[in-house]
Design a protein around this motif. Structure first.
Motif, short mmCIF file in Angstrom:
data_model
loop_
_atom_site.label_atom_id
_atom_site.label_comp_id
_atom_site.label_asym_id
_atom_site.label_seq_id
_atom_site.Cartn_x
_atom_site.Cartn_y
_atom_site.Cartn_z
N LEU A 191 -9.88 -16.61 -3.20
CA LEU A 191 -10.45 -15.30 -2.91
C LEU A 191 -11.78 -15.44 -2.19
O LEU A 191 -12.03 -14.75 -1.20
CB LEU A 191 -10.63 -14.50 -4.20
CG LEU A 191 -11.30 -13.13 -4.04
CD1 LEU A 191 -10.47 -12.22 -3.13
CD2 LEU A 191 -11.53 -12.48 -5.39
N GLU B 60 -11.25 -4.82 -7.76
CA GLU B 60 -9.78 -4.81 -7.83
C GLU B 60 -9.19 -6.18 -7.51
O GLU B 60 -8.22 -6.60 -8.13
CB GLU B 60 -9.21 -3.76 -6.87
CG GLU B 60 -9.45 -2.34 -7.34
CD GLU B 60 -9.05 -1.30 -6.30
OE1 GLU B 60 -8.39 -1.65 -5.30
OE2 GLU B 60 -9.44 -0.13 -6.49
N ARG B 61 -9.77 -6.87 -6.56
CA ARG B 61 -9.28 -8.21 -6.21
C ARG B 61 -9.48 -9.18 -7.36
O ARG B 61 -8.65 -10.03 -7.63
CB ARG B 61 -9.95 -8.72 -4.95
CG ARG B 61 -9.49 -7.99 -3.70
CD ARG B 61 -10.33 -8.38 -2.52
NE ARG B 61 -9.97 -7.62 -1.36
CZ ARG B 61 -9.50 -8.15 -0.24
NH1 ARG B 61 -9.31 -9.44 -0.13
NH2 ARG B 61 -9.21 -7.38 0.79
N GLU C 170 -11.13 -16.36 1.36
CA GLU C 170 -10.62 -15.20 2.11
C GLU C 170 -11.77 -14.25 2.46
O GLU C 170 -11.90 -13.82 3.61
CB GLU C 170 -9.58 -14.46 1.28
CG GLU C 170 -9.10 -13.18 1.92
CD GLU C 170 -8.29 -12.31 0.98
OE1 GLU C 170 -8.18 -11.10 1.28
OE2 GLU C 170 -7.77 -12.81 -0.03
N ASP D 267 -13.15 -2.41 -4.10
CA ASP D 267 -12.17 -3.36 -3.55
C ASP D 267 -12.39 -4.75 -4.14
O ASP D 267 -11.44 -5.43 -4.52
CB ASP D 267 -12.30 -3.46 -2.02
CG ASP D 267 -11.97 -2.16 -1.31
OD1 ASP D 267 -11.09 -1.44 -1.78
OD2 ASP D 267 -12.62 -1.89 -0.29
#
Length: 82
Positions: A54, A13-14, A57, A10
């Motif tokens: 990012l 991918e980000r 987040e 994950d």
């Protein structure tokens, strides 16, 4: 209750979604190191800001980050945005 954890795939991918080239199957440590280097060296407009967003987040989701992702984030990307 089932919670979806943010794992290495994950995380990778980000970072790839931000336009950072990271090899398939890279561990969180390698992914974060490549992202940091890319943000510092490439000078792509908006990339450092995107990485900062990012990081912000993911920092807000610390409880669902796998430990390896959290360590990579703290070691390589958090210093980039502070």
């Amino acid at each position: 209750m089932i919670v979806e954890l943010i794992d290495g795939d994950d995380f990778r991918e980000r970072l790839v979604a931000l336009g950072i080239r990271i090899p398939e199957g890279a561990c969180p440590e390698s992914s974060a190191r490549l992202a940091r280097r890319c943000a510092l060296e490439r000078g792509v407009p908006g990339l450092a800001e995107s990485v900062a967003e990012l990081v912000g987040e993911l920092e807000g989701k610390r409880e669902i980050l796998l430990p390896s992702v959290r360590r990579a984030l703290e070691t390589h990307l958090l210093p980039l945005v502070r």
